[in-house]
Design a protein around this motif. Structure first.
Motif, mmCIF file in Angstrom:
data_model
loop_
_atom_site.group_PDB
_atom_site.id
_atom_site.type_symbol
_atom_site.label_atom_id
_atom_site.label_comp_id
_atom_site.label_asym_id
_atom_site.label_seq_id
_atom_site.Cartn_x
_atom_site.Cartn_y
_atom_site.Cartn_z
ATOM 1 N N TYR A 111 -1.864 -0.138 28.903
ATOM 2 C CA TYR A 111 -1.578 0.711 30.056
ATOM 3 C C TYR A 111 -0.987 -0.104 31.210
ATOM 4 O O TYR A 111 -0.129 0.387 31.935
ATOM 5 C CB TYR A 111 -2.835 1.441 30.518
ATOM 6 C CG TYR A 111 -3.169 2.665 29.707
ATOM 7 C CD1 TYR A 111 -2.362 3.793 29.744
ATOM 8 C CD2 TYR A 111 -4.301 2.707 28.901
ATOM 9 C CE1 TYR A 111 -2.667 4.918 29.004
ATOM 10 C CE2 TYR A 111 -4.613 3.832 28.164
ATOM 11 C CZ TYR A 111 -3.795 4.939 28.219
ATOM 12 O OH TYR A 111 -4.102 6.052 27.483
ATOM 13 N N ALA A 131 -2.367 10.209 23.248
ATOM 14 C CA ALA A 131 -3.472 11.018 22.736
ATOM 15 C C ALA A 131 -3.675 10.786 21.240
ATOM 16 O O ALA A 131 -4.821 10.671 20.782
ATOM 17 C CB ALA A 131 -3.209 12.494 23.013
ATOM 18 N N LEU A 144 -10.917 10.042 26.922
ATOM 19 C CA LEU A 144 -9.646 9.565 27.475
ATOM 20 C C LEU A 144 -8.459 10.454 27.099
ATOM 21 O O LEU A 144 -7.409 10.368 27.711
ATOM 22 C CB LEU A 144 -9.379 8.133 27.005
ATOM 23 C CG LEU A 144 -10.193 7.052 27.682
ATOM 24 C CD1 LEU A 144 -10.153 5.761 26.897
ATOM 25 C CD2 LEU A 144 -9.678 6.828 29.084
ATOM 26 N N ILE A 145 -8.619 11.311 26.103
ATOM 27 C CA ILE A 145 -7.494 12.122 25.631
ATOM 28 C C ILE A 145 -6.948 13.063 26.711
ATOM 29 O O ILE A 145 -5.735 13.071 26.941
ATOM 30 C CB ILE A 145 -7.880 12.889 24.345
ATOM 31 C CG1 ILE A 145 -8.079 11.892 23.197
ATOM 32 C CG2 ILE A 145 -6.815 13.915 23.985
ATOM 33 C CD1 ILE A 145 -8.641 12.503 21.940
ATOM 34 N N ALA A 196 -5.043 11.087 29.242
ATOM 35 C CA ALA A 196 -3.850 10.489 28.651
ATOM 36 C C ALA A 196 -2.753 11.533 28.471
ATOM 37 O O ALA A 196 -1.569 11.217 28.560
ATOM 38 C CB ALA A 196 -4.182 9.836 27.311
ATOM 39 N N TRP A 254 -17.594 -1.917 24.767
ATOM 40 C CA TRP A 254 -16.283 -1.265 24.821
ATOM 41 C C TRP A 254 -15.199 -2.259 25.217
ATOM 42 O O TRP A 254 -14.128 -2.295 24.620
ATOM 43 C CB TRP A 254 -16.327 -0.103 25.808
ATOM 44 C CG TRP A 254 -14.996 0.492 26.111
ATOM 45 C CD1 TRP A 254 -14.144 0.165 27.117
ATOM 46 C CD2 TRP A 254 -14.341 1.526 25.369
ATOM 47 N NE1 TRP A 254 -13.020 0.923 27.059
ATOM 48 C CE2 TRP A 254 -13.107 1.766 26.004
ATOM 49 C CE3 TRP A 254 -14.680 2.260 24.247
ATOM 50 C CZ2 TRP A 254 -12.219 2.731 25.552
ATOM 51 C CZ3 TRP A 254 -13.787 3.223 23.799
ATOM 52 C CH2 TRP A 254 -12.576 3.444 24.435
ATOM 53 N N LEU A 310 -6.627 -1.694 25.368
ATOM 54 C CA LEU A 310 -6.124 -0.474 25.988
ATOM 55 C C LEU A 310 -5.656 -0.741 27.409
ATOM 56 O O LEU A 310 -4.592 -0.281 27.828
ATOM 57 C CB LEU A 310 -7.204 0.608 25.990
ATOM 58 C CG LEU A 310 -7.538 1.247 24.657
ATOM 59 C CD1 LEU A 310 -8.777 2.117 24.787
ATOM 60 C CD2 LEU A 310 -6.369 2.054 24.136
ATOM 61 N N ASN A 326 -13.486 7.361 23.705
ATOM 62 C CA ASN A 326 -12.070 7.472 23.383
ATOM 63 C C ASN A 326 -11.615 8.917 23.464
ATOM 64 O O ASN A 326 -10.522 9.201 23.947
ATOM 65 C CB ASN A 326 -11.801 6.914 21.982
ATOM 66 C CG ASN A 326 -10.787 5.818 22.004
ATOM 67 O OD1 ASN A 326 -9.801 5.884 22.709
ATOM 68 N ND2 ASN A 326 -11.032 4.798 21.225
ATOM 69 N N ALA A 369 -9.720 3.106 31.196
ATOM 70 C CA ALA A 369 -9.830 2.646 29.803
ATOM 71 C C ALA A 369 -10.538 1.292 29.715
ATOM 72 O O ALA A 369 -11.126 0.965 28.694
ATOM 73 C CB ALA A 369 -8.448 2.551 29.163
ATOM 74 N N THR A 390 -8.084 5.985 17.087
ATOM 75 C CA THR A 390 -9.063 4.954 17.421
ATOM 76 C C THR A 390 -10.466 5.545 17.481
ATOM 77 O O THR A 390 -11.430 4.934 17.011
ATOM 78 C CB THR A 390 -8.711 4.287 18.758
ATOM 79 O OG1 THR A 390 -7.368 3.820 18.708
ATOM 80 C CG2 THR A 390 -9.627 3.133 19.064
ATOM 81 N N GLY A 391 -10.607 6.721 18.068
ATOM 82 C CA GLY A 391 -11.911 7.360 18.156
ATOM 83 C C GLY A 391 -12.494 7.674 16.792
ATOM 84 O O GLY A 391 -13.680 7.454 16.548
ATOM 85 N N HIS A 419 -5.519 7.561 20.836
ATOM 86 C CA HIS A 419 -6.940 7.684 21.161
ATOM 87 C C HIS A 419 -7.692 8.445 20.075
ATOM 88 O O HIS A 419 -8.845 8.128 19.771
ATOM 89 C CB HIS A 419 -7.124 8.358 22.518
ATOM 90 C CG HIS A 419 -6.801 7.478 23.679
ATOM 91 N ND1 HIS A 419 -7.499 6.330 23.969
ATOM 92 C CD2 HIS A 419 -5.841 7.567 24.637
ATOM 93 C CE1 HIS A 419 -6.994 5.760 25.050
ATOM 94 N NE2 HIS A 419 -5.983 6.493 25.465
#
Length: 131
Positions: free
Chosen positions: A21, A82, A108-109, A112, A9, A17, A105, A48, A88-89, A85
């Motif tokens: 951030y 979001a 993380l939504i 986020a 990751w 990421l 990912n 992240a 990307t996901g 993510h």
């Protein structure tokens, strides 16, 4: 296994990421009003950077200021993050090795979208009373 997934990751998505951030957090901390949002960006950035083995739990002591802050965050930055993510996901789901990364990912939504009033903890003890 968590360590191997975190290293993959980190190389494929986490570092970029985290830097994004981190930059957002620094910019938000320039003003006094933006400091809570900057601190939230730093927390999300750390999550992240190394997401496997950690999870997000709601803080029971978060009140109305977190709700108002989350509404502002959602309108100004949360839905953009979001969408990033999500895109990307979906892209990570193309390969078999990318499936766990895509799932991370998607984890993380929610944070986020609404970071205030949440805490990132180890999955070894996600429901520990800290307050």
């Amino acid at each position: 296994m968590k360590t191997i997934l975190n290293i993959i990751w980190l190389l494929l998505a986490g570092l970029w990421l985290f830097l994004g951030y981190l930059l957002a957090g620094v910019l938000l901390c320039i003003t006094v009003i933006g400091i809570p949002f900057g601190l939230a960006a730093f927390r999300i950035g750390g999550y992240a950077l190394w997401p496997f083995g950690r999870t997000v739990v709601d803080r029971r002591d978060a009140g109305a200021p977190s709700l108002v802050g989350n509404v502002l965050w959602f309108l100004l930055a949360g839905w953009w993050l979001a969408l990033g993510h999500i895109a990307t996901g979906i892209a990570q789901f193309v390969t078999i090795i990318g499936i766990p990364l895509g799932i991370a990912n998607f984890k993380l939504i929610p944070v986020a979208l609404f970071p205030l009033g949440r805490e990132i903890v180890s999955t070894d003890r996600p429901f520990t009373d800290r307050w």
